[in-house]
Design a protein around this motif. Structure first.
Motif, PDB file in Angstrom:
ATOM      1  N   ARG A  57       0.837  -1.187   0.000  1.00 18.00           N
ATOM      2  CA  ARG A  57       0.000   0.000   0.000  1.00 18.00           C
ATOM      3  C   ARG A  57       0.876   1.243   0.000  1.00 18.00           C
ATOM      4  O   ARG A  57       1.891   1.307   0.687  1.00 18.00           O
ATOM      5  CB  ARG A  57      -0.919  -0.011   1.231  1.00 18.00           C
ATOM      6  N   PRO A  75       0.228   5.074  -5.748  1.00 17.42           N
ATOM      7  CA  PRO A  75       0.080   4.134  -6.862  1.00 17.42           C
ATOM      8  C   PRO A  75       0.989   4.414  -8.045  1.00 17.42           C
ATOM      9  O   PRO A  75       1.037   3.616  -8.983  1.00 17.42           O
ATOM     10  CB  PRO A  75      -1.390   4.302  -7.253  1.00 17.42           C
ATOM     11  N   MET A  86       6.741   2.714  -6.596  1.00 19.32           N
ATOM     12  CA  MET A  86       5.913   1.706  -7.247  1.00 19.32           C
ATOM     13  C   MET A  86       6.634   1.089  -8.432  1.00 19.32           C
ATOM     14  O   MET A  86       6.540  -0.125  -8.667  1.00 19.32           O
ATOM     15  CB  MET A  86       4.594   2.343  -7.697  1.00 19.32           C
TER      16      MET A  86
END
Length: 236
Positions: free
Chosen positions: A79, A82, A87
């Motif tokens: 988490r 994004p 990422m």
């Protein structure tokens, strides 16, 4: 404790060349025929998903869990933002992790640090275990870690050397095959949510180019790591 620390950090003599070549041949058998690869590939999946998880933590993401499945697939959930470097690095870590781990293992063996390799692998698997979120995944990590621990603790030096070299060759060679499998799946229109496709959506770089990067890393690690195993004096 002092004796144990000396054992872990000490060096061991290199085995004969025949051991290095025999374990390389053994690793080829383990990644070759599909009935065998279908079983041994789980070990590569552990490294793959562990790579995702480790880089997620290093880049400040929250690691929520890892699942390993009996069909040799896996899933790592983290988490955080994004998009962005964290990422991207997390997504890129999976297919490169087995080969990079193999390269690190080859460097340790080339330096004569066999015990450090075996205990380091055990420690990494132990650290990964709390993040596993399914029974099959937990069993495979426990079994793999248990094998490393028992070999390092109970067996003779010759057996440890053969096992260590086999494990490193397996990671180096086993890191190459999944990239070719990914390339073949994508050519047939499969794996639309593969790591390469996710990286393409994150960066705008074509997924095929990301597959090429995975090839460069895996084959480069095999060549460099193999040279360390075959000629440890090159590290001197």
């Amino acid at each position: 404790m002092a004796g144990l620390w000396d054992r872990v950090t000490g060096t061991q003599p290199h085995p004969g060349l025949w051991v290095v070549l025999a374990t390389a041949a053994g690793a080829l058998v383990l990644i070759g025929p599909w009935p065998v690869w279908r079983i041994t590939r789980t070990t590569v999946t552990i490294a793959h998903e562990g790579g995702h998880g480790l880089v997620a933590l290093l880049t400040g993401r929250t690691l929520e869990g890892i699942r390993l499945h009996s069909d040799t697939s896996g899933l790592t959930v983290s988490r955080g933002k994004p998009t962005g470097p964290g990422m991207i690095l997390t997504a890129a870590a999976g297919y490169t992790a087995p080969s990079l781990l193999g390269l690190g293992g080859a460097a340790l063996l080339g330096a004569g640090r066999l015990t450090a390799l075996l205990w380091g692998a055990t420690a990494l698997l132990l650290a990964m275990l709390p993040m596993i979120r399914n029974v099959y995944g937990a069993l495979t990590v426990i079994l793999t870690g248990g094998v490393f621990f028992l070999v390092s603790w109970l067996t003779a030096a010759a057996v440890q050397a053969a096992f260590g070299y086999l494990a490193v060759w397996f990671l180096l060679l086993g890191g190459v095959r999944p990239v070719f499998e990914l390339q073949r799946k994508r050519r047939r229109g499969g794996a639309p949510d593969s790591d390469a496709d996710q990286l393409s959506r994150l960066t705008g770089v074509p997924a095929g180019l990301w597959v090429f990067v995975f090839h460069l890393v895996s084959i480069g690690c095999l060549v460099l790591g193999g040279s360390m195993l075959l000629d440890p004096d090159a590290l001197a």
